[in-house]
Enzyme design. Structure first.
Site, mmCIF file in Angstrom:
data_model
loop_
_atom_site.group_PDB
_atom_site.id
_atom_site.type_symbol
_atom_site.label_atom_id
_atom_site.label_comp_id
_atom_site.label_asym_id
_atom_site.label_seq_id
_atom_site.Cartn_x
_atom_site.Cartn_y
_atom_site.Cartn_z
ATOM 1 N N HIS A 1 0.820 -1.214 0.000
ATOM 2 C CA HIS A 1 0.000 0.000 0.000
ATOM 3 C C HIS A 1 0.850 1.258 0.000
ATOM 4 C CE1 HIS A 1 0.514 -0.650 4.443
ATOM 5 N NE2 HIS A 1 0.546 0.681 4.498
ATOM 6 N N GLU B 1 -7.951 4.736 9.888
ATOM 7 C CA GLU B 1 -7.503 4.501 8.512
ATOM 8 C C GLU B 1 -8.479 3.661 7.715
ATOM 9 O OE1 GLU B 1 -6.340 1.347 7.380
ATOM 10 O OE2 GLU B 1 -6.109 0.252 9.268
ATOM 11 N N GLN C 1 -3.902 3.473 1.344
ATOM 12 C CA GLN C 1 -4.285 3.577 2.755
ATOM 13 C C GLN C 1 -4.439 5.058 3.104
ATOM 14 O OE1 GLN C 1 -1.327 2.486 5.822
ATOM 15 N NE2 GLN C 1 -2.994 1.477 6.925
ATOM 16 N N HIS D 1 3.799 7.295 3.600
ATOM 17 C CA HIS D 1 4.709 6.146 3.619
ATOM 18 C C HIS D 1 4.390 5.168 2.503
ATOM 19 C CE1 HIS D 1 1.346 4.578 6.158
ATOM 20 N NE2 HIS D 1 1.639 3.417 5.590
ATOM 21 N N GLU E 1 7.451 0.951 5.295
ATOM 22 C CA GLU E 1 6.772 -0.016 6.157
ATOM 23 C C GLU E 1 6.901 -1.416 5.557
ATOM 24 O OE1 GLU E 1 2.608 0.936 6.606
ATOM 25 O OE2 GLU E 1 2.137 -1.009 7.506
HETATM 26 C C1 V0V Z 1 8.707 12.377 9.716
HETATM 27 N N1 V0V Z 1 9.714 12.542 8.856
HETATM 28 C C2 V0V Z 1 9.401 11.957 7.699
HETATM 29 C C3 V0V Z 1 8.110 11.405 7.905
HETATM 30 N N2 V0V Z 1 7.712 11.678 9.170
HETATM 31 N N3 V0V Z 1 10.052 11.828 6.548
HETATM 32 C C4 V0V Z 1 9.437 11.173 5.565
HETATM 33 N N4 V0V Z 1 8.202 10.618 5.670
HETATM 34 C C5 V0V Z 1 7.518 10.723 6.824
HETATM 35 N N5 V0V Z 1 6.311 10.191 6.924
HETATM 36 C C6 V0V Z 1 10.951 13.273 9.097
HETATM 37 C C7 V0V Z 1 10.677 14.682 9.563
HETATM 38 O O1 V0V Z 1 10.509 15.544 8.473
HETATM 39 C C8 V0V Z 1 11.904 15.008 10.353
HETATM 40 O O2 V0V Z 1 12.941 15.386 9.492
HETATM 41 C C9 V0V Z 1 12.277 13.681 10.988
HETATM 42 O O3 V0V Z 1 11.665 12.672 10.168
HETATM 43 C C10 V0V Z 1 11.743 13.555 12.410
HETATM 44 O O4 V0V Z 1 10.367 13.826 12.348
HETATM 45 P P1 V0V Z 1 9.490 14.414 13.550
HETATM 46 O O5 V0V Z 1 8.390 15.193 12.955
HETATM 47 O O6 V0V Z 1 10.375 15.042 14.566
HETATM 48 O O7 V0V Z 1 8.800 13.159 14.135
HETATM 49 P P2 V0V Z 1 9.325 11.973 15.019
HETATM 50 O O8 V0V Z 1 10.826 11.828 14.962
HETATM 51 O O9 V0V Z 1 8.679 12.073 16.354
HETATM 52 O O10 V0V Z 1 8.649 10.781 14.215
HETATM 53 C C11 V0V Z 1 9.000 10.466 12.903
HETATM 54 C C12 V0V Z 1 8.849 8.931 12.769
HETATM 55 C C13 V0V Z 1 7.399 8.615 13.207
HETATM 56 C C14 V0V Z 1 9.086 8.580 11.311
HETATM 57 C C15 V0V Z 1 9.870 8.227 13.677
HETATM 58 O O11 V0V Z 1 6.493 9.266 12.364
HETATM 59 C C16 V0V Z 1 7.094 7.135 13.245
HETATM 60 O O12 V0V Z 1 7.441 6.421 14.206
HETATM 61 N N6 V0V Z 1 6.411 6.605 12.190
HETATM 62 C C17 V0V Z 1 6.060 5.184 12.149
HETATM 63 C C18 V0V Z 1 4.638 4.936 12.605
HETATM 64 C C19 V0V Z 1 3.618 5.580 11.703
HETATM 65 O O13 V0V Z 1 3.918 6.411 10.857
HETATM 66 N N7 V0V Z 1 2.319 5.200 11.906
HETATM 67 C C20 V0V Z 1 1.204 5.763 11.140
HETATM 68 C C21 V0V Z 1 0.826 4.860 10.007
HETATM 69 P P3 V0V Z 1 13.747 16.775 9.717
HETATM 70 O O14 V0V Z 1 12.693 17.818 9.705
HETATM 71 O O15 V0V Z 1 14.421 16.577 11.047
HETATM 72 O O16 V0V Z 1 14.685 16.801 8.552
HETATM 73 S S1 V0V Z 1 0.047 3.389 10.659
HETATM 74 C C22 V0V Z 1 -0.061 2.257 9.344
HETATM 75 O O17 V0V Z 1 0.532 2.551 8.244
HETATM 76 C C23 V0V Z 1 -0.777 1.087 9.563
HETATM 77 C C24 V0V Z 1 -1.525 0.811 10.827
HETATM 78 C C25 V0V Z 1 -0.846 0.035 8.512
HETATM 79 O O18 V0V Z 1 -0.317 0.207 7.432
HETATM 80 O O19 V0V Z 1 -1.449 -1.043 8.771
HETATM 81 CO CO CO Z 2 0.606 1.699 6.377
#
Ligand code: V0V
Ligand code: CO
Length: 143
Positions: free
Chosen positions: A10, A46, A62, A86, A136
């Site tokens: 996705h 979602e 998604q 993502h 992911e």
């Molecule tokens: C943040 N950054 C990204 C980003 N989110 N870069 C690309 N794509 C993204 N989606 C960058 C952001 O611009 C910052 O860069 C740096 O990472 C740190 O971001 P932050 O805003 O300070 O946020 P953090 O560090 O607290 O969290 C970022 C991470 C977080 C990626 C660690 O979003 C995370 O844990 N994501 C994984 C879980 C998730 O996304 N769940 C929702 C979908 P600069 O500015 O420092 O350069 S759930 C899902 O998909 C499900 C259930 C499913 O598929 O079944």
């Molecule tokens: Co997802």
């Protein structure tokens, strides 16, 4: 070397209003919602919209709405606005994929697989180690 990724499962898209975005994707592209879930651990509401069927499984769009501003998707929306959040790749074995990818020096966000949409086991790779793309891993349940 065999590919760790079997297919694109996705593409995750961050939005402010899930119902409005579902309506847009249905009426504009004719896509059909096949699942809606609230995932408290991931901080999202979602929906999965079916796009295509392939050999290894289906692929989806998604749509993601944050449950609160202080969540992964909430922070993304406030910093960057709506858009692609993502890419989720299908893998045969998420734990093995995590170990193989970590051994290449890419940081895992998750130390163990999490619960994902439609019963999948998922794990995220840090975007800073994947050229700015939040990535992911998705292992779909066997039937
Ligand atoms: C943040 N950054 C990204 C980003 N989110 N870069 C690309 N794509 C993204 N989606 C960058 C952001 O611009 C910052 O860069 C740096 O990472 C740190 O971001 P932050 O805003 O300070 O946020 P953090 O560090 O607290 O969290 C970022 C991470 C977080 C990626 C660690 O979003 C995370 O844990 N994501 C994984 C879980 C998730 O996304 N769940 C929702 C979908 P600069 O500015 O420092 O350069 S759930 C899902 O998909 C499900 C259930 C499913 O598929 O079944
Ligand atoms: Co997802």
């Amino acid at each position: 070397m065999d590919s760790v990724f079997q297919r694109i499962d996705h593409v995750g898209i961050a939005c402010h209003n899930l119902e409005e975005k579902i309506e847009f994707y249905e009426s504009t592209f004719g896509l059909v919602v096949v699942s809606r879930e609230v995932n408290e651990e991931q901080g999202v509401r979602e929906a999965m919209l079916h796009v295509a069927d392939g050999d290894g499984g289906a692929s989806y769009i998604q749509l993601l709405e944050p449950l609160h501003p202080d969540t992964a998707v909430g922070k993304y929306l406030s910093k960057r606005g709506e858009g692609v959040h993502h890419i989720g790749y299908g893998v045969a074995d998420v734990a093995k994929a995590m170990a193989d990818i970590a051994a290449k020096g890419v940081r895992l966000i998750d130390e163990r697989p999490r619960h994902g949409s439609m019963g999948a086991s998922i794990a995220f790779l840090h975007p800073k180690d994947v050229g700015g793309v939040l990535t992911e891993l998705v292992e779909t349940p066997r039937h």
